[in-house]
Design a protein around this motif. Structure first.
Motif, PDB file in Angstrom:
ATOM      1  N   SER A 291       0.854  -1.181   0.000  1.00 29.35           N
ATOM      2  CA  SER A 291       0.000   0.000   0.000  1.00 29.35           C
ATOM      3  C   SER A 291       0.898   1.241   0.000  1.00 29.35           C
ATOM      4  O   SER A 291       2.048   1.192   0.468  1.00 29.35           O
ATOM      5  CB  SER A 291      -0.922  -0.005   1.219  1.00 29.35           C
ATOM      6  OG  SER A 291      -0.184   0.109   2.409  1.00 29.35           O
ATOM      7  N   GLU A 292       0.376   2.321  -0.550  1.00 30.44           N
ATOM      8  CA  GLU A 292       1.160   3.564  -0.639  1.00 30.44           C
ATOM      9  C   GLU A 292       1.440   4.131   0.750  1.00 30.44           C
ATOM     10  O   GLU A 292       0.671   3.917   1.688  1.00 30.44           O
ATOM     11  CB  GLU A 292       0.374   4.630  -1.424  1.00 30.44           C
ATOM     12  CG  GLU A 292       0.484   4.482  -2.906  1.00 30.44           C
ATOM     13  CD  GLU A 292      -0.253   5.597  -3.639  1.00 30.44           C
ATOM     14  OE1 GLU A 292      -0.034   5.709  -4.850  1.00 30.44           O
ATOM     15  OE2 GLU A 292      -1.069   6.313  -3.024  1.00 30.44           O
ATOM     16  N   GLY A 293       2.543   4.860   0.834  1.00 31.32           N
ATOM     17  CA  GLY A 293       2.784   5.617   2.056  1.00 31.32           C
ATOM     18  C   GLY A 293       4.162   5.455   2.658  1.00 31.32           C
ATOM     19  O   GLY A 293       4.498   6.180   3.601  1.00 31.32           O
ATOM     20  N   ARG A 294       4.955   4.523   2.134  1.00 33.93           N
ATOM     21  CA  ARG A 294       6.281   4.337   2.706  1.00 33.93           C
ATOM     22  C   ARG A 294       7.276   5.328   2.107  1.00 33.93           C
ATOM     23  O   ARG A 294       7.106   5.797   0.988  1.00 33.93           O
ATOM     24  CB  ARG A 294       6.753   2.903   2.509  1.00 33.93           C
ATOM     25  CG  ARG A 294       5.955   1.920   3.365  1.00 33.93           C
ATOM     26  CD  ARG A 294       6.344   0.483   3.095  1.00 33.93           C
ATOM     27  NE  ARG A 294       5.703  -0.437   4.033  1.00 33.93           N
ATOM     28  CZ  ARG A 294       4.474  -0.897   3.885  1.00 33.93           C
ATOM     29  NH1 ARG A 294       3.738  -0.547   2.869  1.00 33.93           N
ATOM     30  NH2 ARG A 294       3.964  -1.726   4.784  1.00 33.93           N
ATOM     31  N   GLU A 295       8.307   5.614   2.862  1.00 31.37           N
ATOM     32  CA  GLU A 295       9.346   6.521   2.399  1.00 31.37           C
ATOM     33  C   GLU A 295      10.090   5.897   1.211  1.00 31.37           C
ATOM     34  O   GLU A 295      10.337   4.678   1.202  1.00 31.37           O
ATOM     35  CB  GLU A 295      10.352   6.800   3.517  1.00 31.37           C
ATOM     36  CG  GLU A 295       9.784   7.585   4.684  1.00 31.37           C
ATOM     37  CD  GLU A 295       9.395   9.009   4.295  1.00 31.37           C
ATOM     38  OE1 GLU A 295      10.088   9.598   3.436  1.00 31.37           O
ATOM     39  OE2 GLU A 295       8.386   9.495   4.826  1.00 31.37           O
ATOM     40  N   PRO A 296      10.476   6.723   0.229  1.00 31.73           N
ATOM     41  CA  PRO A 296      11.251   6.196  -0.905  1.00 31.73           C
ATOM     42  C   PRO A 296      12.497   5.428  -0.460  1.00 31.73           C
ATOM     43  O   PRO A 296      12.847   4.412  -1.070  1.00 31.73           O
ATOM     44  CB  PRO A 296      11.618   7.459  -1.692  1.00 31.73           C
ATOM     45  CG  PRO A 296      10.502   8.413  -1.390  1.00 31.73           C
ATOM     46  CD  PRO A 296      10.132   8.143   0.049  1.00 31.73           C
ATOM     47  N   ALA A 297      13.152   5.887   0.597  1.00 28.06           N
ATOM     48  CA  ALA A 297      14.362   5.197   1.060  1.00 28.06           C
ATOM     49  C   ALA A 297      14.040   3.786   1.565  1.00 28.06           C
ATOM     50  O   ALA A 297      14.853   2.861   1.398  1.00 28.06           O
ATOM     51  CB  ALA A 297      15.045   6.001   2.157  1.00 28.06           C
ATOM     52  N   ALA A 298      12.881   3.609   2.160  1.00 22.35           N
ATOM     53  CA  ALA A 298      12.486   2.281   2.641  1.00 22.35           C
ATOM     54  C   ALA A 298      12.221   1.351   1.464  1.00 22.35           C
ATOM     55  O   ALA A 298      12.584   0.163   1.495  1.00 22.35           O
ATOM     56  CB  ALA A 298      11.253   2.381   3.534  1.00 22.35           C
TER      57      ALA A 298
END
Ligand SMILES: O=C(O)C/C=C/C(=O)C(=O)O
Length: 66
Positions: free
Chosen positions: A9-16
């Motif tokens: 699902s959307e919402g995680r940091e790009p770095a993660a």
């Protein structure tokens, strides 16, 4: 050509997400002995309004603090 798809699902940091790609790549390389350039990792992000569990979207779950 090993291809691994991950759906989140959307919402995680790009770095993660970048870290996840690295770890999945490394796992495929290590476990299969596949050449690095042959490995594909695809991460798909689904809007939380478009993912439902038990007829409740994740966005609705978020709204009720679940
Ligand atoms: O964490 C995610 O990216 C997706 C979460 C899904 C659920 O919590 C569920 O399907 O119930």
């Amino acid at each position: 050509m090993p291809l691994v798809e991950v759906t989140l699902s959307e919402g995680r940091e790009p770095a993660a997400i970048r870290a996840l790609i690295h770890e999945v790549h490394a796992a495929v390389e290590r476990s299969l002995g596949a050449p690095a350039q042959s490995i594909r990792v695809i991460v798909r992000e689904v809007p939380r309004t478009h993912w439902a569990a038990g007829d409740e979207t994740l966005a609705e779950r978020d709204s009720r603090g679940g």
